[in-house]
Motif scaffolding. Structure first.
Motif, PDB file in Angstrom:
ATOM      1  N   SER A 259      -3.140   2.811  -1.780  1.00 13.52           N
ATOM      2  CA  SER A 259      -3.762   1.526  -2.109  1.00 13.52           C
ATOM      3  C   SER A 259      -5.280   1.638  -2.087  1.00 13.52           C
ATOM      4  O   SER A 259      -5.875   2.051  -1.088  1.00 13.52           O
ATOM      5  N   ASP A 264      -2.211   0.367  -6.460  1.00 19.64           N
ATOM      6  CA  ASP A 264      -1.444  -0.016  -5.270  1.00 19.64           C
ATOM      7  C   ASP A 264       0.001   0.430  -5.509  1.00 19.64           C
ATOM      8  O   ASP A 264       0.865  -0.371  -5.818  1.00 19.64           O
ATOM      9  N   GLY A 282       3.598  -2.610  -8.053  1.00 18.73           N
ATOM     10  CA  GLY A 282       3.413  -4.049  -7.973  1.00 18.73           C
ATOM     11  C   GLY A 282       3.393  -4.735  -9.319  1.00 18.73           C
ATOM     12  O   GLY A 282       3.412  -5.968  -9.393  1.00 18.73           O
ATOM     13  N   TRP A 700       8.870  -7.149  -3.779  1.00 16.62           N
ATOM     14  CA  TRP A 700       8.736  -5.722  -3.497  1.00 16.62           C
ATOM     15  C   TRP A 700       9.128  -5.337  -2.088  1.00 16.62           C
ATOM     16  O   TRP A 700       9.674  -4.241  -1.864  1.00 16.62           O
ATOM     17  N   ASP A 701       8.852  -6.208  -1.096  1.00 14.46           N
ATOM     18  CA  ASP A 701       9.190  -5.870   0.290  1.00 14.46           C
ATOM     19  C   ASP A 701      10.693  -5.806   0.537  1.00 14.46           C
ATOM     20  O   ASP A 701      11.124  -5.323   1.590  1.00 14.46           O
ATOM     21  N   TYR A 737       5.844  -2.941   1.402  1.00 15.04           N
ATOM     22  CA  TYR A 737       4.743  -2.896   0.434  1.00 15.04           C
ATOM     23  C   TYR A 737       3.560  -3.763   0.855  1.00 15.04           C
ATOM     24  O   TYR A 737       2.417  -3.324   0.799  1.00 15.04           O
ATOM     25  N   SER A 738       3.801  -4.970   1.289  1.00 16.05           N
ATOM     26  CA  SER A 738       2.685  -5.837   1.673  1.00 16.05           C
ATOM     27  C   SER A 738       2.089  -5.365   2.995  1.00 16.05           C
ATOM     28  O   SER A 738       2.784  -4.843   3.867  1.00 16.05           O
ATOM     29  N   ARG A 739       0.788  -5.541   3.125  1.00 17.76           N
ATOM     30  CA  ARG A 739       0.106  -5.112   4.365  1.00 17.76           C
ATOM     31  C   ARG A 739       0.706  -5.828   5.576  1.00 17.76           C
ATOM     32  O   ARG A 739       0.877  -5.232   6.645  1.00 17.76           O
ATOM     33  N   GLU A 740       1.044  -7.080   5.390  1.00 18.35           N
ATOM     34  CA  GLU A 740       1.614  -7.859   6.488  1.00 18.35           C
ATOM     35  C   GLU A 740       2.920  -7.228   6.990  1.00 18.35           C
ATOM     36  O   GLU A 740       3.138  -7.088   8.194  1.00 18.35           O
ATOM     37  N   SER A 741       3.786  -6.826   6.071  1.00 16.41           N
ATOM     38  CA  SER A 741       5.057  -6.216   6.467  1.00 16.41           C
ATOM     39  C   SER A 741       4.833  -4.860   7.123  1.00 16.41           C
ATOM     40  O   SER A 741       5.533  -4.499   8.075  1.00 16.41           O
TER      41      SER A 741
END
Length: 763
Positions: A259, A264, A282, A700-701, A737-741
């Protein structure tokens, strides 16, 4: 608390978040820094594997393993790309040279760290007493022998079978598709081709063996499919891919998330290469399987009796080109090796007794053909049109690319360099006298493709998938259709597909050949108690090669070790005199540890009355299984025989250590099933999907993946073999995939800082 490394080549700090499954998520402020960090991290997790790949590819094994590897080093050097590097880099995406240079900087930064502080050095280097080497960017592009190429093997096998036994026996060895009569090219003397003509080629291209082991080709299949929005439970497309390669420790694939501004992308590639070849960014998801283009030819030359380094070409003697190189040898003096080339390619064999020489012409030695390096362009595609356009620059190996986008678009795009052969079909070697020349290559746009198929899904499994009447010759050596038939049977049967459904299909063990052979048993009878027991087991079976199935154990032993040899042997008795039959049977029996192919067997089984062979071989198979698993069929299980036990490629040299193997674990399936688990004569799995991916396109997650035996190749580290048991149980983990996950499932945090900053190196 983060572990910090100082990395030469970085302009700004980079953060790597490693999730609890060992997947690195690399966050950088620029793409230059991103690919430096990717190289550094690939070396951190797979240094011995990538160092061995480089040495094998460049012909530098003797430097660390001694003179036993000289022949292999010479062979590898014959098949390096030796053309103009300017043309080579231009053949890929516009910044491939820049990206590769950054990636190599990162590898070299970790190599330098290990050379200065050997606490970072993987155990193999310590055990074998040498240090990793620095890389050049050109190493990545010049090495070509690791691609999946196998047409030359088929070409020569056909020639040798025709030479020794004739066309009817060759028809028993392998199916040609489309159906095609063989014609020996005028001027080709089959008797001049020796049995070991491909020895040097195999040394250059086969997976790494020990010095006393014979190299042999691999033939690995793969599955992929896309499902459109109308056929999924979520209304979003799904993409699934499970490429099949050797089961080894560590595995071939490496999963990473890259990323930075403008990119990404997450998914798998090979740890020796920059970027990602299977995954999503993405905006579009993509996955590949082998599209088996015929990209190779063996040229047979008449050489000058007065000078064997000259060959006849268009009415005159033409000199071979000599390249002389020096190979460093551990424990001895460097050795000079002579590399000979014709206008068509490297010379792999010569016969003074027949005034003959043999060279390989390979499309994959053209500019822009380093295996999988073409993914640099398409992994940053903004959507379907951009992705398809990028595939015009894909060269080798031939691939079936499937893709899916959040707007619901799904498609299939095969790609690869297809030679034009104006006056022959590529099925056999040809004389090298100028009569058989390639006339360029077909444009990728001349290959068929599909966008948003009416049926709502599309799948590939290396089978013949050219439309009827397609005018160009791509290959006559397609894989068996059975994996694709089973995938199509399932995908076409219903809607409401989910990620979990795709994962189940990737690990489906229904054998289409078993189901068809089972139908032969309906009306059979026997007075032999063993046969009666066998018939009862197999008639009531669902043709699923599950690890706990007694019938699966019986079927696999019966079919592969008894029924197939008996049926082929019976046909050879019709075709050949007694003295030729044993050799011919050895020639036509497929190697069991390659991808399954029951087409010839099924053709023979259903072309006449084979009840006598079925009954007699069932009795023999029952006796063998009793010897293997005991006299009580209720205790039998396919997984007691068929198991996975990945091993380090240098186990023979390293000796048995607690980290040179994983498992064993019971396995279902075979080379004929979607969940492909090809196996050797000892039933140990040799190939299959050690990496799997199912992408929920747009959410995606919710995607999942698997990479066995683990993400790391460093013995003793937490992710060395931590995924092996989950893989063997056909499970998967979330591909976050998400930064949060990622932060929610964080395992370790690394920070890479530029060398100019005053930071103490940690580790």
């Amino acid at each position: 608390m983060a572990t910090t490394f100082v990395v030469n080549g970085l302009a700004s700090p980079v953060e790597i978040l490693i999730d609890r499954w060992g997947v690195p998520h690399v966050y950088a402020g620029s793409q230059d820094d991103l690919f430096v960090a990717q190289g550094f991290n690939a070396a951190r997790d797979r240094l011995f594997q990538i160092d061995l790949w480089r040495r094998r590819g460049l012909g530098l094994l003797s430097e660390v393993f001694g003179a036993a590897y000289l022949e292999r080093d010479r062979a590898a050097r014959l098949f390096l790309y030796r053309g103009d590097m300017h043309a080579e880099w231009l053949a890929y995406g516009s910044d491939t040279k820049r990206v590769t240079s950054a990636f190599v900087k990162g590898i070299n930064a970790f190599v330098e760290l290990c050379r200065k502080d050997q606490t970072h050095l993987p155990a193999e280097f310590k055990a074998l007493d040498y240090l990793p080497s620095h890389w050049e960017p050109s190493d990545v592009a010049r090495i070509r022998g690791h691609g999946l190429f196998y047409n030359l093997e088929e070409e020569v096998a056909r020639a040798l079978t025709l030479r020794d036994y004739g066309p009817e026996v060759e028809d028993l060895r392998r199916v040609r598709e489309p159906e095609h009569a063989l014609r020996v090219p005028p001027g080709l003397d089959l008797s001049a081709i020796p049995d070991d003509v491909l020895r040097v080629y195999r040394l250059a291209t086969a997976p790494f063996p020990g010095p006393g082991e014979a190299p042999r080709p691999g033939l690995d299949g793969s599955n992929n499919w896309v499902i459109g929005s109308s056929r999924t439970a979520s209304g979003r497309p799904l993409l699934a891919n499970d490429p099949h390669r050797a089961v080894s420790l560590p595995g071939l694939r490496y999963i990473a998330h890259l990323s930075a501004p403008g990119i990404d992308v997450i998914g798998a590639g090979e740890p020796t290469l920059p970027g990602i070849s299977i995954g999503h960014n993405g905006r579009i998801a993509f996955g590949l399987t082998i599209f088996p283009i015929d990209q190779e030819d063996l040229y047979v030359y008449r050489t000058n009796p007065a000078d064997r380094r000259e060959y006849a070409y268009r009415g005159r003697w033409e000199a071979m080109e000599l390249v002389r190189e020096t190979v460093p040898v551990r424990g001895g003096e460097p050795v000079e090796v002579d590399l000979w080339f014709t206008r068509h390619g490297p010379v792999i064999h010569s016969r003074a007794d027949r005034n003959a020489a043999f060279a390989v012409r390979a499309a994959w030695l053209q500019p822009g053909m380093a295996p999988y390096l073409g993914s640099m362009d398409y992994m940053r595609a903004s959507g379907p049109d951009d992705f398809v356009a990028a595939m015009n620059r894909w060269g080798a190996p031939g691939e079936n690319q499937v893709y899916a986008a959040p707007d619901g678009t799904i498609g299939w795009r095969p790609a690869g360099l297809v030679p034009k052969r104006p006056n022959w079909d590529g099925t056999l070697p040809v004389p090298g006298d100028g009569r058989y020349e390639w006339d360029g290559f077909y444009d990728v746009d001349e290959l068929p493709s599909v966008r948003d198929p009416e049926q709502g899904w599309f799948a590939t499994a290396n089978q013949l998938n050219l439309p009827e009447g397609y005018p160009h010759t791509v290959s006559y050596d397609w894989y068996a259709p059975f994996r694709h038939e089973r995938i199509a049977e399932e995908l076409g049967s219903r809607t409401g597909w989910t990620v979990e459904d795709c994962l189940r299909l990737q690990t489906d063990y229904v054998s289409i050949p078993a189901r068809r052979i089972q139908s032969l048993l309906t009306h059979l009878t026997s007075d032999d108690e063993r046969v009666v027991t066998a018939l009862a087991l197999l008639r009531d079976w669902d043709a699923t090669l599950s690890a706990d199935s007694a019938a699966a154990a019986l079927f696999e032993v019966w079919y592969r070790r008894h029924l197939r040899p008996a049926v082929l042997g019976a046909e050879l008795r019709r075709l050949l005199p007694p003295e030729k039959r044993t050799g011919a049977l050895t020639r036509v029996l497929p190697a069991e540890d390659l991808a399954g192919d029951a087409r010839v067997d099924l053709g023979l089984l259903f072309s006449g009355d084979v009840s006598g062979i079925v009954v007699s071989t069932l009795a023999d198979a029952m006796a063998e299984v009793e010897g293997l698993l005991g006299p009580d069929p209720s205790s039998w299980a396919w997984g007691r025989l068929h198991r996975a036990e990945p091993r380090h490629p240098l186990t023979q040299r390293l000796g048995e250590r607690d980290w040179t193997s994983a498992g064993p674990a019971p396995r279902g399936g075979s080379g004929d099933t979607v969940g492909a688990t090809s196996y050797a004569p000892d039933f140990v799995q040799t190939a299959g999907a050690t990496f799997r991916l199912v992408i929920d396109v747009g959410s995606w997650d919710d995607s999942v993946a698997m990479n066995s035996p683990g993400q790391s190749g460093v013995p003793g580290t937490p992710h060395y073999d931590d995924l092996f048991e989950s893989w063997a149980a056909d499970e998967a983990f979330p591909l976050l995939y998400s930064r949060e996950s990622v932060e929610a499932d964080l395992g370790e945090r690394l920070v890479l800082r530029p060398a100019q900053e005053d930071v103490t190196t940690g580790g």
